[in-house]
Design a protein around this motif. Structure first.
Motif, PDB file in Angstrom:
ATOM      1  N   ASP A  73      -1.097  43.031  53.455  1.00 24.90           N
ATOM      2  CA  ASP A  73      -1.961  41.942  52.980  1.00 24.90           C
ATOM      3  C   ASP A  73      -3.260  42.033  53.781  1.00 24.90           C
ATOM      4  OD1 ASP A  73      -3.371  39.519  52.950  1.00 24.90           O
ATOM      5  OD2 ASP A  73      -1.728  38.350  53.791  1.00 24.90           O
ATOM      6  N   GLN A  74      -4.332  42.409  53.110  1.00 31.06           N
ATOM      7  CA  GLN A  74      -5.624  42.615  53.765  1.00 31.06           C
ATOM      8  C   GLN A  74      -6.449  41.328  53.757  1.00 31.06           C
ATOM      9  OE1 GLN A  74      -6.374  45.379  55.283  1.00 31.06           O
ATOM     10  NE2 GLN A  74      -5.407  47.122  54.271  1.00 31.06           N
ATOM     11  N   GLY A  75      -5.971  40.323  54.449  1.00 32.82           N
ATOM     12  CA  GLY A  75      -6.700  39.055  54.475  1.00 32.82           C
ATOM     13  C   GLY A  75      -6.750  38.388  53.123  1.00 32.82           C
ATOM     14  N   GLU A  76      -5.670  38.472  52.352  1.00 35.14           N
ATOM     15  CA  GLU A  76      -5.654  37.973  50.979  1.00 35.14           C
ATOM     16  C   GLU A  76      -5.193  36.521  50.854  1.00 35.14           C
ATOM     17  OE1 GLU A  76      -3.526  41.042  48.692  1.00 35.14           O
ATOM     18  OE2 GLU A  76      -4.235  42.403  50.262  1.00 35.14           O
ATOM     19  N   ILE A  77      -4.477  36.038  51.870  1.00 31.88           N
ATOM     20  CA  ILE A  77      -4.046  34.644  51.857  1.00 31.88           C
ATOM     21  C   ILE A  77      -4.851  33.834  52.862  1.00 31.88           C
ATOM     22  CG2 ILE A  77      -2.211  34.777  53.609  1.00 31.88           C
ATOM     23  CD1 ILE A  77      -1.866  32.951  50.264  1.00 31.88           C
ATOM     24  N   GLU A  78      -5.352  34.523  53.889  1.00 33.69           N
ATOM     25  CA  GLU A  78      -6.169  33.886  54.919  1.00 33.69           C
ATOM     26  C   GLU A  78      -7.177  34.911  55.425  1.00 33.69           C
ATOM     27  OE1 GLU A  78      -5.562  31.607  59.209  1.00 33.69           O
ATOM     28  OE2 GLU A  78      -3.863  31.857  57.851  1.00 33.69           O
ATOM     29  N   ALA A  79      -8.447  34.614  55.326  1.00 29.19           N
ATOM     30  CA  ALA A  79      -9.496  35.554  55.715  1.00 29.19           C
ATOM     31  C   ALA A  79      -9.345  35.975  57.168  1.00 29.19           C
ATOM     32  CB  ALA A  79     -10.865  34.931  55.493  1.00 29.19           C
ATOM     33  N   GLY A  80      -9.456  37.313  57.392  1.00 24.79           N
ATOM     34  CA  GLY A  80      -9.394  37.838  58.746  1.00 24.79           C
ATOM     35  C   GLY A  80      -7.998  38.053  59.286  1.00 24.79           C
ATOM     36  N   LEU A  81      -6.976  37.709  58.485  1.00 31.58           N
ATOM     37  CA  LEU A  81      -5.587  37.850  58.924  1.00 31.58           C
ATOM     38  C   LEU A  81      -4.912  38.963  58.138  1.00 31.58           C
ATOM     39  CD1 LEU A  81      -3.624  36.242  60.877  1.00 31.58           C
ATOM     40  CD2 LEU A  81      -2.695  35.246  58.791  1.00 31.58           C
ATOM     41  N   ILE A  82      -4.363  39.935  58.839  1.00 30.69           N
ATOM     42  CA  ILE A  82      -3.683  41.055  58.199  1.00 30.69           C
ATOM     43  C   ILE A  82      -2.179  40.940  58.430  1.00 30.69           C
ATOM     44  CG2 ILE A  82      -3.265  43.545  58.353  1.00 30.69           C
ATOM     45  CD1 ILE A  82      -6.157  44.011  58.662  1.00 30.69           C
ATOM     46  N   CYS A  83      -1.389  41.262  57.400  1.00 30.52           N
ATOM     47  CA  CYS A  83       0.069  41.219  57.497  1.00 30.52           C
ATOM     48  C   CYS A  83       0.655  42.545  57.003  1.00 30.52           C
ATOM     49  CB  CYS A  83       0.643  40.082  56.662  1.00 30.52           C
ATOM     50  SG  CYS A  83      -0.036  38.459  57.056  1.00 30.52           S
ATOM     51  N   ILE A  84       1.715  42.977  57.653  1.00 28.90           N
ATOM     52  CA  ILE A  84       2.458  44.168  57.242  1.00 28.90           C
ATOM     53  C   ILE A  84       3.904  43.749  57.019  1.00 28.90           C
ATOM     54  CG2 ILE A  84       3.092  46.545  57.783  1.00 28.90           C
ATOM     55  CD1 ILE A  84       0.934  46.513  59.957  1.00 28.90           C
ATOM     56  N   GLY A  85       4.454  44.039  55.851  1.00 27.63           N
ATOM     57  CA  GLY A  85       5.813  43.629  55.532  1.00 27.63           C
ATOM     58  C   GLY A  85       6.716  44.791  55.164  1.00 27.63           C
ATOM     59  N   ALA A  86       7.997  44.662  55.512  1.00 26.85           N
ATOM     60  CA  ALA A  86       9.000  45.673  55.184  1.00 26.85           C
ATOM     61  C   ALA A  86      10.238  44.980  54.617  1.00 26.85           C
ATOM     62  CB  ALA A  86       9.366  46.490  56.421  1.00 26.85           C
ATOM     63  N   PRO A  87      10.969  45.648  53.715  1.00 29.76           N
ATOM     64  CA  PRO A  87      12.106  45.002  53.050  1.00 29.76           C
ATOM     65  C   PRO A  87      13.396  45.026  53.865  1.00 29.76           C
ATOM     66  CG  PRO A  87      11.823  47.215  52.202  1.00 29.76           C
ATOM     67  CD  PRO A  87      10.707  47.000  53.180  1.00 29.76           C
ATOM     68  N   VAL A  88      14.194  43.974  53.663  1.00 30.11           N
ATOM     69  CA  VAL A  88      15.522  43.873  54.265  1.00 30.11           C
ATOM     70  C   VAL A  88      16.541  43.971  53.141  1.00 30.11           C
ATOM     71  CG1 VAL A  88      17.136  42.338  55.448  1.00 30.11           C
ATOM     72  CG2 VAL A  88      14.747  42.461  56.192  1.00 30.11           C
ATOM     73  N   TYR A  89      17.528  44.862  53.303  1.00 22.59           N
ATOM     74  CA  TYR A  89      18.540  45.088  52.272  1.00 22.59           C
ATOM     75  C   TYR A  89      19.903  44.556  52.715  1.00 22.59           C
ATOM     76  CZ  TYR A  89      15.071  48.493  50.642  1.00 22.59           C
ATOM     77  OH  TYR A  89      13.918  49.099  50.216  1.00 22.59           O
ATOM     78  N   ASP A  90      20.725  44.146  51.731  1.00 25.79           N
ATOM     79  CA  ASP A  90      22.079  43.725  52.053  1.00 25.79           C
ATOM     80  C   ASP A  90      23.069  44.853  51.781  1.00 25.79           C
ATOM     81  OD1 ASP A  90      22.433  43.832  49.304  1.00 25.79           O
ATOM     82  OD2 ASP A  90      22.682  41.667  49.037  1.00 25.79           O
ATOM     83  N   MET A  91      24.331  44.555  51.895  1.00 21.51           N
ATOM     84  CA  MET A  91      25.368  45.585  51.754  1.00 21.51           C
ATOM     85  C   MET A  91      25.426  46.155  50.329  1.00 21.51           C
ATOM     86  SD  MET A  91      28.787  43.158  51.874  1.00 21.51           S
ATOM     87  CE  MET A  91      29.864  44.593  51.810  1.00 21.51           C
ATOM     88  N   ASN A  92      24.876  45.412  49.363  1.00 20.57           N
ATOM     89  CA  ASN A  92      24.841  45.886  47.979  1.00 20.57           C
ATOM     90  C   ASN A  92      23.551  46.617  47.643  1.00 20.57           C
ATOM     91  OD1 ASN A  92      27.410  44.722  47.236  1.00 20.57           O
ATOM     92  ND2 ASN A  92      26.405  42.720  47.320  1.00 20.57           N
ATOM     93  N   ARG A  93      22.761  46.910  48.680  1.00 24.20           N
ATOM     94  CA  ARG A  93      21.527  47.673  48.550  1.00 24.20           C
ATOM     95  C   ARG A  93      20.453  46.914  47.779  1.00 24.20           C
ATOM     96  NH1 ARG A  93      22.636  52.498  50.517  1.00 24.20           N
ATOM     97  NH2 ARG A  93      20.733  53.457  49.744  1.00 24.20           N
ATOM     98  N   ARG A  94      20.511  45.593  47.852  1.00 22.00           N
ATOM     99  CA  ARG A  94      19.491  44.750  47.229  1.00 22.00           C
ATOM    100  C   ARG A  94      18.500  44.296  48.291  1.00 22.00           C
ATOM    101  NH1 ARG A  94      22.779  39.868  44.926  1.00 22.00           N
ATOM    102  NH2 ARG A  94      23.444  39.996  47.109  1.00 22.00           N
ATOM    103  N   ALA A  95      17.235  44.257  47.931  1.00 24.45           N
ATOM    104  CA  ALA A  95      16.215  43.739  48.846  1.00 24.45           C
ATOM    105  C   ALA A  95      16.298  42.214  48.806  1.00 24.45           C
ATOM    106  CB  ALA A  95      14.836  44.216  48.430  1.00 24.45           C
TER     107      ALA A  95
END
Length: 256
Positions: A194-216
């Motif tokens: 997220d290149q400052g898309e929800i709040e100007a000047g704030l950057i976010c990096i996200g990664a997925p978490v999966y369960d035992m059934n391989r669902r995010a």
């Protein structure tokens, strides 16, 4: 079971869900317009919720907002979340490793719901709140979880986005075609930004978490000011991937 009691329960839930939006106060008229229900029906349900302290009415403005009983219920549900409890130690480790704010989020239809947060003690922090929601298209967590969805899900989301997307900053993506391009990149690299898309000047990096059934089932994200995030970018990306992978393992996910 009789139809009327079921309909009554659904109406109560519809009313309560209005207070999950960015609008925290609602007048009776606004609720009627939002829900498309008869005024007498909404008034009856709201009066019951107020009497039971799930809602509170402002005596001057006559508007309603969340009451103490609803907040107690919400707090109890969050505390008992097994995902939150499982992920919390890793979120704290990640916060120590990168010295930035960490969020654990879920995808609920068109929005991201913040399930947990670990604050940084450094200056300039992320203003997200546990229990709040924001449009998925404007967040790294939203993008990475959308990247894991089916084509039919994305088709519906983009159709909704075409009618409802709004800009929060000059960088907010409101074009469905551009969102599809970003989610494709996110799927390829395993992280979304997220290149400052929800709040100007704030950057976010996200990664997925999966369960035992391989669902995010969730996403972990690091949020911080542009200049701090970019100065140690590779480290941030590596650490959020490690955290997401660790939580996934705790949930029973196994790489094959």
């Amino acid at each position: 079971m009789p139809k009327e009691p079921v309909s009554s329960i659904l109406r109560v839930l519809q009313i309560l869900e209005c207070f999950m939006d960015s609008e925290t106060e609602w007048t009776l008229k606004a609720l009627v317009e939002r829900l498309g229900l008869p005024t007498t029906t909404v008034f009856r349900q709201v009066s019951t919720l107020t009497a039971q302290h799930y809602l509170v009415q402002d005596p001057v403005r006559k508007s309603y907002h969340i009451g103490p009983r609803f907040m107690m219920l919400s707090s109890s549900i969050l505390e008992q979340s097994s995902l939150r409890q499982t992920a919390r130690p890793e979120l704290e480790r990640l916060s120590c490793a990168v010295q930035e704010t960490i969020n654990l989020s879920l995808l609920l239809e068109h929005e991201i719901f913040y399930l947990d947060k670990v604050e940084t003690h450094r200056s300039i922090v992320c203003n997200t709140k546990v229990g709040s929601r924001v449009p998925a298209y404007a967040t790294s967590s939203g993008k990475i979880l959308l990247a894991e969805q089916s084509e039919s899900y994305m088709d519906e989301f983009c159709s909704w986005m075409q009618q409802n997307a709004k800009s929060f900053t000059p960088n907010t993506i409101v074009d469905p075609a551009q969102l599809r391009s970003e989610t494709a990149q996110a799927r390829l690299h395993g992280v979304a930004v997220d290149q400052g898309e929800i709040e100007a000047g704030l950057i976010c990096i996200g990664a997925p978490v999966y369960d035992m059934n391989r669902r995010a089932v969730a996403a972990v994200s690091i949020s911080g000011p542009d200049y701090r995030m970019r100065s140690d970018w590779d480290h941030m990306v590596q650490e959020v991937r490690i955290a997401a992978k660790s939580i996934s393992s705790l949930l029973g996910y196994a790489v094959v």
